[in-house]
Design a protein around this motif. Structure first.
Motif, PDB file in Angstrom:
ATOM      1  N   GLU A  93       0.831  -1.203   0.000  1.00 48.67           N
ATOM      2  CA  GLU A  93       0.000   0.000   0.000  1.00 48.67           C
ATOM      3  C   GLU A  93       0.862   1.247   0.000  1.00 48.67           C
ATOM      4  O   GLU A  93       0.600   2.218  -0.724  1.00 48.67           O
ATOM      5  CB  GLU A  93      -0.940  -0.006   1.199  1.00 48.67           C
ATOM      6  CG  GLU A  93      -1.879   1.192   1.243  1.00 48.67           C
ATOM      7  CD  GLU A  93      -2.858   1.132   2.399  1.00 48.67           C
ATOM      8  OE1 GLU A  93      -3.705   2.034   2.485  1.00 48.67           O
ATOM      9  OE2 GLU A  93      -2.780   0.178   3.204  1.00 48.67           O
ATOM     10  N   ALA A  94       1.922   1.237   0.819  1.00 51.04           N
ATOM     11  CA  ALA A  94       2.825   2.385   0.864  1.00 51.04           C
ATOM     12  C   ALA A  94       3.517   2.588  -0.480  1.00 51.04           C
ATOM     13  O   ALA A  94       3.674   3.725  -0.953  1.00 51.04           O
ATOM     14  CB  ALA A  94       3.862   2.190   1.969  1.00 51.04           C
ATOM     15  N   GLN A 126      11.091  11.207  -7.225  1.00 49.55           N
ATOM     16  CA  GLN A 126       9.974  11.561  -6.345  1.00 49.55           C
ATOM     17  C   GLN A 126       9.339  10.312  -5.719  1.00 49.55           C
ATOM     18  O   GLN A 126       9.094  10.271  -4.510  1.00 49.55           O
ATOM     19  CB  GLN A 126       8.928  12.351  -7.118  1.00 49.55           C
ATOM     20  CG  GLN A 126       7.749  12.817  -6.268  1.00 49.55           C
ATOM     21  CD  GLN A 126       6.795  13.709  -7.039  1.00 49.55           C
ATOM     22  OE1 GLN A 126       7.030  14.030  -8.201  1.00 49.55           O
ATOM     23  NE2 GLN A 126       5.714  14.123  -6.413  1.00 49.55           N
ATOM     24  N   VAL A 127       9.093   9.289  -6.534  1.00 49.55           N
ATOM     25  CA  VAL A 127       8.435   8.081  -6.035  1.00 49.55           C
ATOM     26  C   VAL A 127       9.328   7.341  -5.041  1.00 49.55           C
ATOM     27  O   VAL A 127       8.880   6.935  -3.962  1.00 49.55           O
ATOM     28  CB  VAL A 127       8.039   7.164  -7.199  1.00 49.55           C
ATOM     29  CG1 VAL A 127       7.540   5.812  -6.675  1.00 49.55           C
ATOM     30  CG2 VAL A 127       6.954   7.824  -8.045  1.00 49.55           C
ATOM     31  N   LEU A 128      10.602   7.161  -5.377  1.00 49.65           N
ATOM     32  CA  LEU A 128      11.500   6.431  -4.480  1.00 49.65           C
ATOM     33  C   LEU A 128      11.725   7.179  -3.171  1.00 49.65           C
ATOM     34  O   LEU A 128      11.869   6.554  -2.114  1.00 49.65           O
ATOM     35  CB  LEU A 128      12.831   6.168  -5.172  1.00 49.65           C
ATOM     36  CG  LEU A 128      12.806   5.122  -6.294  1.00 49.65           C
ATOM     37  CD1 LEU A 128      14.200   4.930  -6.881  1.00 49.65           C
ATOM     38  CD2 LEU A 128      12.272   3.791  -5.771  1.00 49.65           C
ATOM     39  N   ALA A 129      11.758   8.513  -3.219  1.00 47.73           N
ATOM     40  CA  ALA A 129      11.918   9.284  -1.974  1.00 47.73           C
ATOM     41  C   ALA A 129      10.734   9.052  -1.051  1.00 47.73           C
ATOM     42  O   ALA A 129      10.891   8.926   0.181  1.00 47.73           O
ATOM     43  CB  ALA A 129      12.065  10.769  -2.307  1.00 47.73           C
ATOM     44  N   ARG A 130       9.549   8.971  -1.599  1.00 44.56           N
ATOM     45  CA  ARG A 130       8.355   8.716  -0.780  1.00 44.56           C
ATOM     46  C   ARG A 130       8.388   7.304  -0.201  1.00 44.56           C
ATOM     47  O   ARG A 130       8.011   7.087   0.963  1.00 44.56           O
ATOM     48  CB  ARG A 130       7.100   8.917  -1.619  1.00 44.56           C
ATOM     49  CG  ARG A 130       6.837  10.356  -2.024  1.00 44.56           C
ATOM     50  CD  ARG A 130       5.631  10.445  -2.945  1.00 44.56           C
ATOM     51  NE  ARG A 130       5.280  11.820  -3.274  1.00 44.56           N
ATOM     52  CZ  ARG A 130       4.305  12.170  -4.086  1.00 44.56           C
ATOM     53  NH1 ARG A 130       3.572  11.220  -4.672  1.00 44.56           N
ATOM     54  NH2 ARG A 130       4.053  13.434  -4.335  1.00 44.56           N
ATOM     55  N   ILE A 131       8.801   6.336  -1.018  1.00 48.65           N
ATOM     56  CA  ILE A 131       8.884   4.963  -0.517  1.00 48.65           C
ATOM     57  C   ILE A 131       9.937   4.848   0.578  1.00 48.65           C
ATOM     58  O   ILE A 131       9.713   4.210   1.619  1.00 48.65           O
ATOM     59  CB  ILE A 131       9.192   3.998  -1.684  1.00 48.65           C
ATOM     60  CG1 ILE A 131       7.997   3.949  -2.633  1.00 48.65           C
ATOM     61  CG2 ILE A 131       9.517   2.595  -1.162  1.00 48.65           C
ATOM     62  CD1 ILE A 131       8.244   3.128  -3.881  1.00 48.65           C
ATOM     63  N   ASP A 132      11.095   5.466   0.383  1.00 51.03           N
ATOM     64  CA  ASP A 132      12.154   5.419   1.389  1.00 51.03           C
ATOM     65  C   ASP A 132      11.714   6.062   2.696  1.00 51.03           C
ATOM     66  O   ASP A 132      12.132   5.650   3.781  1.00 51.03           O
ATOM     67  CB  ASP A 132      13.412   6.111   0.866  1.00 51.03           C
ATOM     68  CG  ASP A 132      14.065   5.337  -0.270  1.00 51.03           C
ATOM     69  OD1 ASP A 132      13.669   4.173  -0.487  1.00 51.03           O
ATOM     70  OD2 ASP A 132      14.954   5.901  -0.934  1.00 51.03           O
ATOM     71  N   SER A 134       8.660   6.072   3.858  1.00 51.23           N
ATOM     72  CA  SER A 134       7.548   5.356   4.488  1.00 51.23           C
ATOM     73  C   SER A 134       7.869   3.913   4.868  1.00 51.23           C
ATOM     74  O   SER A 134       7.136   3.303   5.654  1.00 51.23           O
ATOM     75  CB  SER A 134       6.323   5.365   3.566  1.00 51.23           C
ATOM     76  OG  SER A 134       6.623   4.759   2.324  1.00 51.23           O
ATOM     77  N   LEU A 135       8.963   3.358   4.328  1.00 50.78           N
ATOM     78  CA  LEU A 135       9.312   1.966   4.613  1.00 50.78           C
ATOM     79  C   LEU A 135      10.750   1.867   5.111  1.00 50.78           C
ATOM     80  O   LEU A 135      11.630   2.585   4.610  1.00 50.78           O
ATOM     81  CB  LEU A 135       9.151   1.106   3.346  1.00 50.78           C
ATOM     82  CG  LEU A 135       7.738   0.989   2.771  1.00 50.78           C
ATOM     83  CD1 LEU A 135       7.766   0.220   1.451  1.00 50.78           C
ATOM     84  CD2 LEU A 135       6.801   0.313   3.771  1.00 50.78           C
ATOM     85  N   PRO A 136      11.043   0.987   6.061  1.00 52.63           N
ATOM     86  CA  PRO A 136      12.411   0.829   6.571  1.00 52.63           C
ATOM     87  C   PRO A 136      13.317   0.198   5.532  1.00 52.63           C
ATOM     88  O   PRO A 136      12.850  -0.497   4.618  1.00 52.63           O
ATOM     89  CB  PRO A 136      12.229  -0.091   7.789  1.00 52.63           C
ATOM     90  CG  PRO A 136      10.969  -0.845   7.516  1.00 52.63           C
ATOM     91  CD  PRO A 136      10.081   0.109   6.769  1.00 52.63           C
ATOM     92  N   PRO A 137      14.645   0.412   5.651  1.00 59.46           N
ATOM     93  CA  PRO A 137      15.582  -0.113   4.647  1.00 59.46           C
ATOM     94  C   PRO A 137      15.522  -1.625   4.481  1.00 59.46           C
ATOM     95  O   PRO A 137      15.854  -2.142   3.404  1.00 59.46           O
ATOM     96  CB  PRO A 137      16.947   0.326   5.186  1.00 59.46           C
ATOM     97  CG  PRO A 137      16.655   1.516   6.041  1.00 59.46           C
ATOM     98  CD  PRO A 137      15.308   1.249   6.656  1.00 59.46           C
ATOM     99  N   VAL A 145      11.067  -2.827  -5.119  1.00 63.02           N
ATOM    100  CA  VAL A 145      10.710  -1.665  -5.938  1.00 63.02           C
ATOM    101  C   VAL A 145      11.968  -0.924  -6.388  1.00 63.02           C
ATOM    102  O   VAL A 145      12.075  -0.492  -7.545  1.00 63.02           O
ATOM    103  CB  VAL A 145       9.762  -0.740  -5.167  1.00 63.02           C
ATOM    104  CG1 VAL A 145       9.542   0.562  -5.931  1.00 63.02           C
ATOM    105  CG2 VAL A 145       8.422  -1.428  -4.917  1.00 63.02           C
ATOM    106  N   GLN A 146      12.946  -0.760  -5.485  1.00 64.61           N
ATOM    107  CA  GLN A 146      14.186  -0.095  -5.863  1.00 64.61           C
ATOM    108  C   GLN A 146      14.901  -0.836  -6.983  1.00 64.61           C
ATOM    109  O   GLN A 146      15.445  -0.215  -7.900  1.00 64.61           O
ATOM    110  CB  GLN A 146      15.098   0.042  -4.637  1.00 64.61           C
ATOM    111  CG  GLN A 146      14.621   1.046  -3.603  1.00 64.61           C
ATOM    112  CD  GLN A 146      15.463   1.037  -2.346  1.00 64.61           C
ATOM    113  OE1 GLN A 146      16.074   0.025  -2.000  1.00 64.61           O
ATOM    114  NE2 GLN A 146      15.501   2.165  -1.648  1.00 64.61           N
ATOM    115  N   GLU A 147      14.885  -2.160  -6.925  1.00 70.77           N
ATOM    116  CA  GLU A 147      15.505  -2.955  -7.989  1.00 70.77           C
ATOM    117  C   GLU A 147      14.822  -2.728  -9.330  1.00 70.77           C
ATOM    118  O   GLU A 147      15.476  -2.553 -10.359  1.00 70.77           O
ATOM    119  CB  GLU A 147      15.443  -4.443  -7.621  1.00 70.77           C
ATOM    120  CG  GLU A 147      16.353  -4.856  -6.486  1.00 70.77           C
ATOM    121  CD  GLU A 147      16.150  -6.317  -6.117  1.00 70.77           C
ATOM    122  OE1 GLU A 147      15.334  -6.993  -6.791  1.00 70.77           O
ATOM    123  OE2 GLU A 147      16.799  -6.779  -5.161  1.00 70.77           O
TER     124      GLU A 147
END
Length: 269
Positions: A93-94, A126-132, A134-137, A145-147
């Motif tokens: 969801e995040a 923009q998208v990856l900054a939001r995911i980073d 909201s979710l722990p490493p 998603v980063q891959e």
């Protein structure tokens, strides 16, 4: 699994009138400033040795025409609302919510195929900054998603964002389309055992129904796709669409159903 982000592809028009044995689709060419709003609902189920995974999502988005020419269209897609339920937990969801409000500018060929992304770096950042944020490493969805976002821009965009664009493009033929059922068998794809398209006029000069079916089997894996869409004859855009994909293999199966509904008013007939 990565949620499908709903998008659509608009195609170029060829103005003409209906002819005997055919129906002419897209009698009004798209122009900069045209804007459409859609709702997409997806239900996904996967069954394998690890059990059953499911996901359902609902997405509202707008699609704007930025430019139109002989080479195709430049489009801008913006997701405005997301609802999702996933057995994998809240991480998905995040990840999906990270795209809300982020414009994606891309180009399609006259046949609707994505051929380029114009602001991929800004969109990705923009998208990856939001995911980073909201979710722990250590979160597996974040790593996945980063891959995928590290793939070449057009490849990543098609995998992560343009799935529905391809679906809609295949259901929005342009020009004179033969009425009745026709074969779509591709001689270069030997795995294809059946591929057909059928066009039926539902409201003369206004709407046409398109049905497509394909069945493929290769190396013990079978894949069937059944698609039905109601399309505006005037602007060539989908009004309602449903596609069901079923994949079966020795150790499991996947079923995905996509429903797309146009929320903005169609052109008057």
């Amino acid at each position: 699994m990565i949620a499908r982000l709903a998008l659509a592809a608009l195609l170029l028009a060829t103005p003409a009138a209906a002819q005997d044995g055919t129906v002419q689709i897209r009698t009004r060419a798209p122009a900069p400033g045209d804007a459409y709003r859609f709702e997409s609902r997806t239900a996904f189920e996967q069954s394998d040795d690890h059990g059953v995974q499911t996901q359902t999502n609902r997405i509202e988005f707008t699609l704007e025409v930025l430019g139109a020419g002989r080479e195709g269209l430049q489009l801008r897609q913006t997701v405005w609302a997301v609802e999702i339920q996933d057995t994998g937990g809240a991480s998905m969801e995040a990840a999906l919510n990270a795209v809300v409000g982020a414009p994606l500018d891309f180009r399609v060929s006259p046949q609707g195929r994505p051929i380029g992304v114009d602001n991929w770096q800004a969109y990705r950042t923009q998208v990856l900054a939001r995911i980073d944020a909201s979710l722990p490493p250590t979160d597996p969805v974040r790593r996945l998603v980063q891959e995928r976002y590290s793939l070449p821009p057009l490849v990543a965009a098609q995998e992560l964002a343009l799935g529905d664009a391809v679906i809609m493009a295949t259901m929005e033929p342009s020009g004179a389309v033969p009425l009745g059922r026709s074969s779509l068998a591709d001689p270069d794809n030997r795995a294809t055992t059946k591929a057909t398209i059928e066009a039926t006029i539902t409201h003369p000069g206004c709407r046409v129904r398109i049905n497509r079916e394909s069945l493929r089997s290769l190396s013990g894996v079978s894949n069937s796709i059944v698609s039905t869409a109601e399309v505006s004859v005037i602007d060539g855009r989908v009004l309602e669409l449903e596609e069901r994909r079923v994949t079966r293999a020795a150790r499991g199966s996947q079923t995905e159903t996509v429903q797309i509904r146009r929320l903005s008013l169609p052109p008057p007939c």
